[in-house]
Design an enzyme around this catalytic site. Structure first.
Site, PDB file in Angstrom:
ATOM      1  N   ASP A 286      48.767-137.864 -21.788  1.00 44.76           N
ATOM      2  CA  ASP A 286      47.946-137.033 -20.903  1.00 44.76           C
ATOM      3  C   ASP A 286      47.807-137.637 -19.502  1.00 44.76           C
ATOM      4  O   ASP A 286      47.845-138.856 -19.336  1.00 44.76           O
ATOM      5  CB  ASP A 286      46.556-136.866 -21.545  1.00 44.76           C
ATOM      6  CG  ASP A 286      45.767-135.751 -20.889  1.00 44.76           C
ATOM      7  OD1 ASP A 286      46.371-134.917 -20.192  1.00 44.76           O
ATOM      8  OD2 ASP A 286      44.542-135.723 -21.072  1.00 44.76           O
TER       9      ASP A 286
ATOM     10  N   ASN B 266      49.570-136.436 -16.615  1.00 45.21           N
ATOM     11  CA  ASN B 266      50.735-136.285 -15.724  1.00 45.21           C
ATOM     12  C   ASN B 266      50.370-135.494 -14.472  1.00 45.21           C
ATOM     13  O   ASN B 266      50.795-135.843 -13.361  1.00 45.21           O
ATOM     14  CB  ASN B 266      51.874-135.544 -16.443  1.00 45.21           C
ATOM     15  CG  ASN B 266      52.420-136.319 -17.613  1.00 45.21           C
ATOM     16  OD1 ASN B 266      52.141-137.501 -17.769  1.00 45.21           O
ATOM     17  ND2 ASN B 266      53.190-135.656 -18.456  1.00 45.21           N
TER      18      ASN B 266
ATOM     19  N   ARG C 299      47.364-134.994 -13.039  1.00 46.79           N
ATOM     20  CA  ARG C 299      46.464-135.727 -12.141  1.00 46.79           C
ATOM     21  C   ARG C 299      47.180-136.874 -11.438  1.00 46.79           C
ATOM     22  O   ARG C 299      46.920-137.186 -10.291  1.00 46.79           O
ATOM     23  CB  ARG C 299      45.237-136.241 -12.925  1.00 46.79           C
ATOM     24  CG  ARG C 299      44.178-135.168 -13.127  1.00 46.79           C
ATOM     25  CD  ARG C 299      43.213-135.530 -14.220  1.00 46.79           C
ATOM     26  NE  ARG C 299      43.840-135.442 -15.529  1.00 46.79           N
ATOM     27  CZ  ARG C 299      43.350-135.986 -16.631  1.00 46.79           C
ATOM     28  NH1 ARG C 299      42.237-136.683 -16.570  1.00 46.79           N
ATOM     29  NH2 ARG C 299      43.961-135.833 -17.782  1.00 46.79           N
TER      30      ARG C 299
ATOM     31  N   GLU D 240      48.426-124.610 -27.260  1.00 44.65           N
ATOM     32  CA  GLU D 240      47.546-124.135 -26.162  1.00 44.65           C
ATOM     33  C   GLU D 240      48.235-124.250 -24.797  1.00 44.65           C
ATOM     34  O   GLU D 240      47.792-123.639 -23.825  1.00 44.65           O
ATOM     35  CB  GLU D 240      46.242-124.958 -26.128  1.00 44.65           C
ATOM     36  CG  GLU D 240      45.279-124.644 -27.268  1.00 44.65           C
ATOM     37  CD  GLU D 240      45.783-125.097 -28.634  1.00 44.65           C
ATOM     38  OE1 GLU D 240      46.381-126.193 -28.725  1.00 44.65           O
ATOM     39  OE2 GLU D 240      45.619-124.340 -29.611  1.00 44.65           O
ATOM     40  N   ASN D 241      49.311-125.052 -24.713  1.00 41.21           N
ATOM     41  CA  ASN D 241      49.979-125.243 -23.414  1.00 41.21           C
ATOM     42  C   ASN D 241      50.686-123.986 -22.898  1.00 41.21           C
ATOM     43  O   ASN D 241      51.071-123.924 -21.723  1.00 41.21           O
ATOM     44  CB  ASN D 241      50.971-126.405 -23.466  1.00 41.21           C
ATOM     45  CG  ASN D 241      50.307-127.770 -23.474  1.00 41.21           C
ATOM     46  OD1 ASN D 241      50.829-128.737 -24.009  1.00 41.21           O
ATOM     47  ND2 ASN D 241      49.123-127.867 -22.868  1.00 41.21           N
TER      48      ASN D 241
ATOM     49  N   ARG E 130      49.571-122.347 -19.588  1.00 45.39           N
ATOM     50  CA  ARG E 130      49.919-122.903 -18.266  1.00 45.39           C
ATOM     51  C   ARG E 130      50.784-121.912 -17.480  1.00 45.39           C
ATOM     52  O   ARG E 130      51.408-121.034 -18.075  1.00 45.39           O
ATOM     53  CB  ARG E 130      50.673-124.216 -18.451  1.00 45.39           C
ATOM     54  CG  ARG E 130      49.752-125.241 -19.068  1.00 45.39           C
ATOM     55  CD  ARG E 130      50.323-126.610 -19.055  1.00 45.39           C
ATOM     56  NE  ARG E 130      49.311-127.507 -19.581  1.00 45.39           N
ATOM     57  CZ  ARG E 130      49.146-128.764 -19.220  1.00 45.39           C
ATOM     58  NH1 ARG E 130      49.962-129.304 -18.352  1.00 45.39           N
ATOM     59  NH2 ARG E 130      48.194-129.499 -19.741  1.00 45.39           N
TER      60      ARG E 130
ATOM     61  N   ARG F 171      45.184-142.405 -26.512  1.00 47.36           N
ATOM     62  CA  ARG F 171      45.067-141.330 -25.513  1.00 47.36           C
ATOM     63  C   ARG F 171      44.723-141.915 -24.148  1.00 47.36           C
ATOM     64  O   ARG F 171      43.623-142.405 -23.931  1.00 47.36           O
ATOM     65  CB  ARG F 171      43.994-140.315 -25.894  1.00 47.36           C
ATOM     66  CG  ARG F 171      43.915-139.234 -24.809  1.00 47.36           C
ATOM     67  CD  ARG F 171      43.174-138.000 -25.191  1.00 47.36           C
ATOM     68  NE  ARG F 171      43.506-136.929 -24.249  1.00 47.36           N
ATOM     69  CZ  ARG F 171      43.333-135.650 -24.459  1.00 47.36           C
ATOM     70  NH1 ARG F 171      42.837-135.241 -25.591  1.00 47.36           N
ATOM     71  NH2 ARG F 171      43.656-134.757 -23.552  1.00 47.36           N
TER      72      ARG F 171
ATOM     73  N   ARG G 170      38.959-137.051 -26.337  1.00 48.06           N
ATOM     74  CA  ARG G 170      39.020-136.018 -27.377  1.00 48.06           C
ATOM     75  C   ARG G 170      40.392-136.024 -28.046  1.00 48.06           C
ATOM     76  O   ARG G 170      41.326-136.643 -27.536  1.00 48.06           O
ATOM     77  CB  ARG G 170      38.699-134.637 -26.794  1.00 48.06           C
ATOM     78  CG  ARG G 170      39.496-134.285 -25.556  1.00 48.06           C
ATOM     79  CD  ARG G 170      39.169-132.890 -25.030  1.00 48.06           C
ATOM     80  NE  ARG G 170      39.872-132.649 -23.784  1.00 48.06           N
ATOM     81  CZ  ARG G 170      39.324-132.761 -22.574  1.00 48.06           C
ATOM     82  NH1 ARG G 170      38.046-133.068 -22.454  1.00 48.06           N
ATOM     83  NH2 ARG G 170      40.036-132.541 -21.491  1.00 48.06           N
TER      84      ARG G 170
ATOM     85  N   GLU H 207      42.517-145.029 -36.287  1.00 47.62           N
ATOM     86  CA  GLU H 207      41.767-145.707 -35.235  1.00 47.62           C
ATOM     87  C   GLU H 207      42.120-145.043 -33.909  1.00 47.62           C
ATOM     88  O   GLU H 207      43.282-144.691 -33.677  1.00 47.62           O
ATOM     89  CB  GLU H 207      42.149-147.196 -35.185  1.00 47.62           C
ATOM     90  CG  GLU H 207      41.750-147.968 -36.423  1.00 47.62           C
ATOM     91  CD  GLU H 207      40.239-148.093 -36.575  1.00 47.62           C
ATOM     92  OE1 GLU H 207      39.539-148.240 -35.561  1.00 47.62           O
ATOM     93  OE2 GLU H 207      39.769-148.025 -37.731  1.00 47.62           O
TER      94      GLU H 207
END
Ligand code: FPP
Length: 240
Positions: free
Chosen positions: A16, A18, A20, A63-64, A67, A184, A190, A203
């Site tokens: 996650d 990319n 920003r 969900e992508n 976009r 992440r 999340r 973990e």
């Protein structure tokens, strides 16, 4: 000194940040994704080098599709480029490619390239690299339920046989161990519909760094942190 025998067998990564990363530099989002692929290659190479058994990457979620059309097209093109340029590398390094998700919704040429790469790496047994594409955890669970109901209706399975192990056979990850560690980056805390069933006892490791800046050293740091954790799976490990 970290005990390497406590390293994870299976690491899953939500790549996650990319967009920003690109925005911060005044670049287009696609340039962020391109930089994300470079980070991905480094992590794949490093994982293989240290003998990781399973690496799973979240590339495109169910969900992508929300976009912009152009970004989706660019992501699919990047995926094609990756498959074409890396297939030989995967073969040389004995890496088996697996796809998690429903690829029937993808462009025909992307589907074909994915199927080719999966077929040509099928016999490899060095590391399993799973890429989640058009993947959603809830979607995967519903798909499994449908498969089980169908098999019960057709007399191929019995209701009393449905336990956790049985259920797992109907998931995209069938035959794989559950992730020990989920990484992440990008500061979001999340799980975003990633491997919902499989990460019940994983973990979690978070970092503020955007995915294109993620390095092998950071990956090592996550593994070292993991090795120090005490996994109890709801039980107790030590006698106090
Ligand atoms: C999340 O960043 C990243 C994605 C949705 C795509 C990840 C895909 C790649 C790295 C490339 C294609 C994959 C392969 C296997 C070659 P974001 O766009 O959500 O970032 P943001 O939250 O900063 O906007």
């Amino acid at each position: 000194m970290v005990n390497r025998s406590k390293y994870p067998r299976h690491v899953a990564v939500i790549m996650d940040g990319n967009g920003r990363w690109a925005q911060k530099r005044g670049l287009h989002r696609i340039q962020g994704h391109r930089a994300g692929v470079a980070a991905l290659k480094e992590i794949v190479k490093h994982s293989r080098k240290i003998g990781l058994e399973y690496l799973t990457l979240y590339a495109f979620s169910t969900e992508n599709w929300k976009r912009p059309e152009m970004e989706i097209k660019n992501l699919m093109n990047l995926l094609m480029e990756y498959l074409k340029s890396e297939l030989e590398e995967l073969k040389t390094n004995n890496i088996k490619l697996r796809i998690l998700g429903d690829i029937s919704a993808l462009r025909k040429d992307v589907q074909e390239e994915l199927e080719k790469a999966v077929a040509q790496t099928r016999e490899n047994d060095g590391m399993v690299l799973s890429v989640a594409i058009n993947y959603g955890g809830r979607d995967e669970i519903l798909r499994a339920v449908r498969g089980i109901v169908k098999d019960v209706c057709e007399g191929k399975a019995r209701v009393q046989d449905i336990d956790q192990e049985f259920f797992e056979n109907y998931l995209y990850t069938s035959g794989m161990p559950n992730p020990d560690l989920v990484i992440r980056p990008s500061g979001e805390l999340r799980v975003s519909n990633f491997l919902l069933w499989q990460i019940a006892y994983s973990e979690l490791w978070f970092s503020d760094c955007f995915w294109p800046d993620f390095t092998a050293d950071m990956f090592e740091k996550a593994l070292d942190d993991y090795a120090k954790r005490d996994r109890r799976y709801g039980g107790v490990n030590s006698v106090d």
